[in-house]
Design an enzyme around this catalytic site. Structure first.
Site, PDB file in Angstrom:
ATOM      1  CD  GLU A  65       4.604   5.412  -0.065  1.00 54.31           C
ATOM      2  OE1 GLU A  65       3.514   5.663  -0.607  1.00 54.31           O
ATOM      3  OE2 GLU A  65       4.741   5.354   1.174  1.00 54.31           O
ATOM      4  CG  HIS A  68       0.259   2.543  -1.022  1.00 53.91           C
ATOM      5  ND1 HIS A  68      -0.663   1.767  -0.354  1.00 53.91           N
ATOM      6  CD2 HIS A  68       1.189   2.900  -0.089  1.00 53.91           C
ATOM      7  CE1 HIS A  68      -0.311   1.662   0.909  1.00 53.91           C
ATOM      8  NE2 HIS A  68       0.814   2.324   1.097  1.00 53.91           N
ATOM      9  CG  ASP A 160      -0.248   2.284   4.375  1.00 54.07           C
ATOM     10  OD1 ASP A 160      -0.589   3.305   3.759  1.00 54.07           O
ATOM     11  OD2 ASP A 160       0.850   1.715   4.199  1.00 54.07           O
TER      12      ASP A 160
END
Length: 328
Positions: A65, A68, A160
């Site tokens: 995460e 991202h 994703d």
């Protein structure tokens, strides 16, 4: 329960690179589940080892995460937090890049972290003379990271891979159409997840992922639709200027007939100076009438803990704020 309301039930575990990390209250369930399965088929030591492995996997999920988040911050978008659930992690940002190339880069960044971790672990195992098919904690962690990277690239929007698909489609069509196409592909794949889960209960968690994919795709498509409709509009453009405005001293029984006929969800309450003093929710007014409090002034049931948007505020910004707020 709204999405924002569900976010109340989490505990902060620290802030890293300016991004708060939280654990949802349901997260310990996954530890109990895997520990129970391992202990039942083996011993308490196996259960403990399972807990250690699951915690290590979720540490890798957090790093996924962060892949991202750090990428999305490069595009000037604020990241609110990362929340861990039993089925994985979720990074919450103020918005998602609508530039297709940026969305593709942000989506790839997460699985790329897992591939790097898997590569580093496999390299370390090779240098240590440990075969990649051997048993052991590091071998398992390496294969799990490889699996996480590959699984997240499945084009099941809003996973994703689905976001990568939307970005690629957006290069050739409008953002809304690309979102709808990616949603459709994701929902077809979600049905496949459910079929696999019921054919082999070893993959029962795929059914949970399928629910997330199916519902998440619909919610995001709806959010994109609303956001595009609000594009270029201001809060003042959407204000209902025809609704009644009452004085704070007006009695409930005096205004109730007018409110019952109008049936708006809420009404503004004005102070003596004419400025906004509060808001009366129609449901609160009905409760007061049923409770025999009709002789009281509106100020007794008005709400004062609300934010006020200037008429020039972007409507899309107000919408994003309302989506984050828990239901009243």
């Amino acid at each position: 329960m709204s999405r924002a309301a569900s976010m109340r039930y989490n505990v902060g575990v620290g802030t890293y690179a300016g991004i708060p990390v939280r654990i949802h209250a349901t997260f310990p369930l996954v530890l109990v589940l895997y520990a129970s399965i391992a202990a039942t088929s083996g011993s308490w030591r196996d259960g403990l080892e399972a807990v250690v492995l699951v915690l290590s996997v979720f540490l890798c999920v957090v790093l996924h995460e962060f892949g991202h988040c750090l990428q999305i911050k490069r595009y000037g978008i604020r990241v609110r937090d990362i929340v861990l659930f039993p089925i994985g992690g979720m990074a919450r940002a103020e918005s998602i890049p609508e530039n297709p190339r940026q969305e593709i880069v942000v989506a790839i960044a997460g699985p790329a972290v897992n591939f790097v971790i898997a590569g580093a672990l496999f390299a370390g195992l090779l240098l240590s003379g440990i075969a990649p098919h051997a048993d052991g904690y590091l071998v398992s962690l390496a294969w799990v990271n490889l699996g996480l990277g590959v699984f997240n690239l499945i084009p099941a929007f809003p996973m994703d891979g689905g976001r990568i698909l939307r970005g690629l489609l957006h290069l050739r069509m409008s953002y809304l159409v690309a979102t709808r196409r990616a949603r459709d592909v994701g929902q077809i794949l979600a049905l496949g997840f459910v079929a696999i889960a019921f054919m082999d209960t070893t993959f029962i968690m795929l059914a949970v992922v399928a629910i997330f994919v199916f519902a998440g795709g619909m919610l995001e498509e709806r959010a994109v639709t609303v956001r595009l409709r609000l594009g270029g509009r201001r809060a003042g453009d959407l204000a209902d200027t025809a609704s009644h405005v009452f004085a704070a001293t007006d009695r409930i029984d005096a205004v109730f007939p007018r409110i019952a006929a109008d049936a708006a969800p809420a009404y503004a309450i004005a102070a003596e100076t004419g400025s906004l003093a509060g808001v009366v929710i129609t449901s609160d007014l009905l409760k007061a009438v049923r409770a025999g409090r009709s002789s009281l002034p509106l100020s007794s049931i008005a709400r004062y803990d609300f934010l006020v948007a200037e008429s020039t505020t972007e409507a899309a910004r107000v919408y994003r704020h309302l989506r984050r707020c828990p239901e009243a």
